[in-house]
Scaffold this motif. Structure first.
Motif, PDB file in Angstrom:
ATOM      1  N   GLU A 199       8.094  -9.039  22.427  1.00  9.53           N
ATOM      2  CA  GLU A 199       7.783 -10.096  23.395  1.00  9.53           C
ATOM      3  C   GLU A 199       8.329 -11.440  22.938  1.00  9.53           C
ATOM      4  O   GLU A 199       8.909 -12.198  23.726  1.00  9.53           O
ATOM      5  N   HIS A 200       8.136 -11.767  21.651  1.00 10.04           N
ATOM      6  CA  HIS A 200       8.634 -13.042  21.137  1.00 10.04           C
ATOM      7  C   HIS A 200      10.153 -13.075  21.109  1.00 10.04           C
ATOM      8  O   HIS A 200      10.761 -14.122  21.381  1.00 10.04           O
ATOM      9  N   LEU A 201      10.767 -11.948  20.809  1.00 16.80           N
ATOM     10  CA  LEU A 201      12.220 -11.902  20.800  1.00 16.80           C
ATOM     11  C   LEU A 201      12.780 -12.075  22.210  1.00 16.80           C
ATOM     12  O   LEU A 201      13.781 -12.788  22.414  1.00 16.80           O
ATOM     13  N   GLU A 202      12.131 -11.456  23.200  1.00 14.35           N
ATOM     14  CA  GLU A 202      12.588 -11.604  24.582  1.00 14.35           C
ATOM     15  C   GLU A 202      12.430 -13.051  25.044  1.00 14.35           C
ATOM     16  O   GLU A 202      13.258 -13.560  25.813  1.00 14.35           O
ATOM     17  N   GLU A 203      11.366 -13.705  24.603  1.00 18.51           N
ATOM     18  CA  GLU A 203      11.163 -15.114  24.957  1.00 18.51           C
ATOM     19  C   GLU A 203      12.304 -15.960  24.402  1.00 18.51           C
ATOM     20  O   GLU A 203      12.867 -16.816  25.102  1.00 18.51           O
ATOM     21  N   PHE A 204      12.661 -15.716  23.148  1.00 21.77           N
ATOM     22  CA  PHE A 204      13.755 -16.466  22.548  1.00 21.77           C
ATOM     23  C   PHE A 204      15.074 -16.194  23.276  1.00 21.77           C
ATOM     24  O   PHE A 204      15.853 -17.113  23.539  1.00 21.77           O
TER      25      PHE A 204
END
Length: 211
Positions: free
Chosen positions: A166-171
């Motif tokens: 999720e955090h990687l997709e946000e970035f």
């Protein structure tokens, strides 16, 4: 020292310098903002913000079209860094640790200025000033928006050696907002992380060498 060793140390020093510039404001190719995208929001520096960015971070990903950066990533396998309180209240020091091919190199940096009025970090070390804004994110992430002349971009670091999907997709969504493609994002290798200078190294791994 053999010629081979000299060349390896020279390459390590060049990549270390480039990595430091990257972490504090490496020139990124300025691209048109994608329509209907969500830009990251800068944090407000204050009593709660500065302690949040202190300590150790692992460099996870970034995107750039800058030729020097692209050349650097061919040799760099992993990078991490730590921020410490500087000699003045609005100043930070840093230790950067980079694996260049099979060599781990350590560099200490002082005098990273914090400008509270515009939320920027600025460092000058015989180079043009490099600047970065700290973006709002999860407390265990550090997203920096970089500025240098007419260039800008983002980098992602984390307290751990990896981040959630999720955090990687946000970035990635923030990077796409600047006009980069997913193929242009550079990721470090978790398995190539260097042993930390303040930790006891395990057998078989090479200890970091001061630059």
């Amino acid at each position: 020292m053999t010629n081979s060793q000299s060349r390896r140390l020279l390459l390590a020093g060049q990549v270390m310098l480039a990595t430091l510039i990257l972490l504090l404001g490496l020139p990124f190719a300025l691209t048109a903002e994608a329509p209907n995208c969500t830009q990251p929001v800068p944090v407000t520096f204050g009593n709660a913000t500065i302690p949040r960015i202190l300590g150790h971070w692992n460099f996870i990903a970034s995107a750039s079209r800058h030729p020097h950066y692209l050349e650097m990533t061919k040799a760099m396998k992993h990078a991490s860094f730590s921020y410490f309180p500087g000699s003045h209240e609005e100043e930070l020091d840093a230790t950067t640790i980079v694996r260049v091919n099979e060599t781990c190199v350590v560099k200490n940096t002082t005098g990273i200025q914090l400008f509270l009025h515009n939320f920027t970090m600025v460092h000058v070390d015989n180079q043009p000033a490099s600047m970065a804004e700290v973006m709002q994110s999860d407390k265990d992430l550090l997203i920096l928006k970089h500025f240098h002349d007419d260039f800008m971009g983002l980098s992602l670091s984390a307290r751990t050696l990896n981040v959630s999907k999720e955090h990687l997709e946000e970035f990635k969504s923030y990077v796409h907002c600047l006009g980069f493609t997913e193929e242009e994002i550079f990721f470090t290798s978790e398995k190539d992380a260097c042993p930390l200078p303040w930790d006891k190294t395990e057998g078989g791994d090479e200890e970091p060498k001061p630059e």
